[in-house]
Design an enzyme around this catalytic site. Structure first.
Site: not given
Length: 314
Positions: A163, A246, A288
């Site tokens: 991330s 995601d 994610h």
């Protein structure tokens, strides 16, 4: 400042989105279908804390090792049961939108990797509001240089970021290491569910603690800068990885960043002047957070990609 009209031009898809849609696209927890948003964040933290507790309790570790003079400039080193002087080193830079998370809840991958003879380093950096983005990038640069100096006979340093951590790790592609008096033996990058063009962040609530200006965002966007770079080692691999679940914007960012990495020449006489040896992976059935949480499992797809890359088994 009209950020929608600045920067990379009107072709950028995010510029046609409403403020509400941008907020939604850049809020990864809203895209988790297995859990509610708050529960997803809480579960991610809990899994990281538990994995770190196990790694510290059951393995060989050197904790809170300073790589700089500031209070927060420390890293943890997890060593395999048999740790020769020459060994591969996996360096992990945690995510959290540059404003949360820590190395103390980031040792997801320690047990599967150290069991295969890979040392793992988790890096602390000064998150916002204490640190600004330029400082964070500098801290990751200096922590990587520190690892090389401490283990000069390593068999390769493999940088991984998740991330926001993927943006920080990707900035290492741009680093002039001569200024630090050391050339890290970088053999691979694992850039997982990252943000590589920071301009859209200016339009979201995520920027409130960061205080990024347009100039800050452009200066720290690997998407805008990496095409100008060349690897010191042509065997260094860059893996750009994103989860199937995601958000579309995170998926777009990963694909477009992969596409700007200059590819190496196929001609033998020019290979050493070629670009990055890059690949793109979209991992199925993960969001994610799962994409990193699953690194606690030795049979996980990403765990196996990491090990095969390190040991050149492809």
């Amino acid at each position: 400042m009209d950020v929608h009209g600045a920067g990379r031009g009107p072709e950028a898809p995010w510029k046609s989105m409403s403020a509400e849609e941008l907020e939604n696209q850049y809020s990864p927890s809203r895209w988790v279908v297995r859990l509610g948003a708050e529960e997803a964040l809480r579960t991610h933290s809990q899994i990281g804390i538990e994995a770190t507790r196990r790694a510290r309790a059951t393995g060989r570790s050197l904790l809170h090792v300073p790589y700089g003079d500031a209070k927060g400039e420390t890293l943890d080193i997890y060593l395999p049961p048999e740790a020769p002087e020459a060994l591969p080193i996996f360096v992990f830079v945690h995510g959290g939108y540059w404003q949360c998370g820590s190395k103390d809840e980031s040792a997801f991958m320690v047990e599967p990797l150290t069991a295969q003879g890979v040392a793992v380093v988790t890096v602390a950096y000064d998150i916002a509001p204490r640190g600004n983005l330029d400082r964070m990038v500098d801290q990751v640069v200096r922590s990587t240089a520190f690892v090389q100096k401490r283990y000069p006979c390593n068999e390769g340093i493999y940088l991984c970021g998740h991330s926001a951590g993927a943006q920080l790790a990707a900035m290492m592609l741009l680093t002039d290491w001569t200024k630090l008096g050391v050339m890290p033996n970088l053999k691979g990058f694992f850039l997982v569910s990252g943000v590589y063009d920071l301009e859209p962040i200016l339009c979201t609530s995520q920027n409130a603690p960061l205080h990024l200006t347009l100039e800050d965002a452009q200066r720290n966007s690997p998407q805008l800068l990496t095409a100008l770079t060349q690897p010191a080692d042509p065997t260094c691999q860059v893996l750009v990885i994103v989860g199937q679940h995601d958000s579309p914007e995170f998926q777009r960012q990963s694909r477009e960043f992969y596409q700007v990495l200059p590819a190496p020449s196929l001609r033998p006489e020019t290979l050493r002047r070629g670009g990055w040896k890059a690949s793109f992976e979209e991992l199925r059935n993960v969001d994610h957070f799962e994409i990193i949480e699953n690194l606690t499992q030795k049979d996980d797809v990403l765990t196996q990609i990491i090990l095969k890359t390190i040991f050149r088994e492809f």
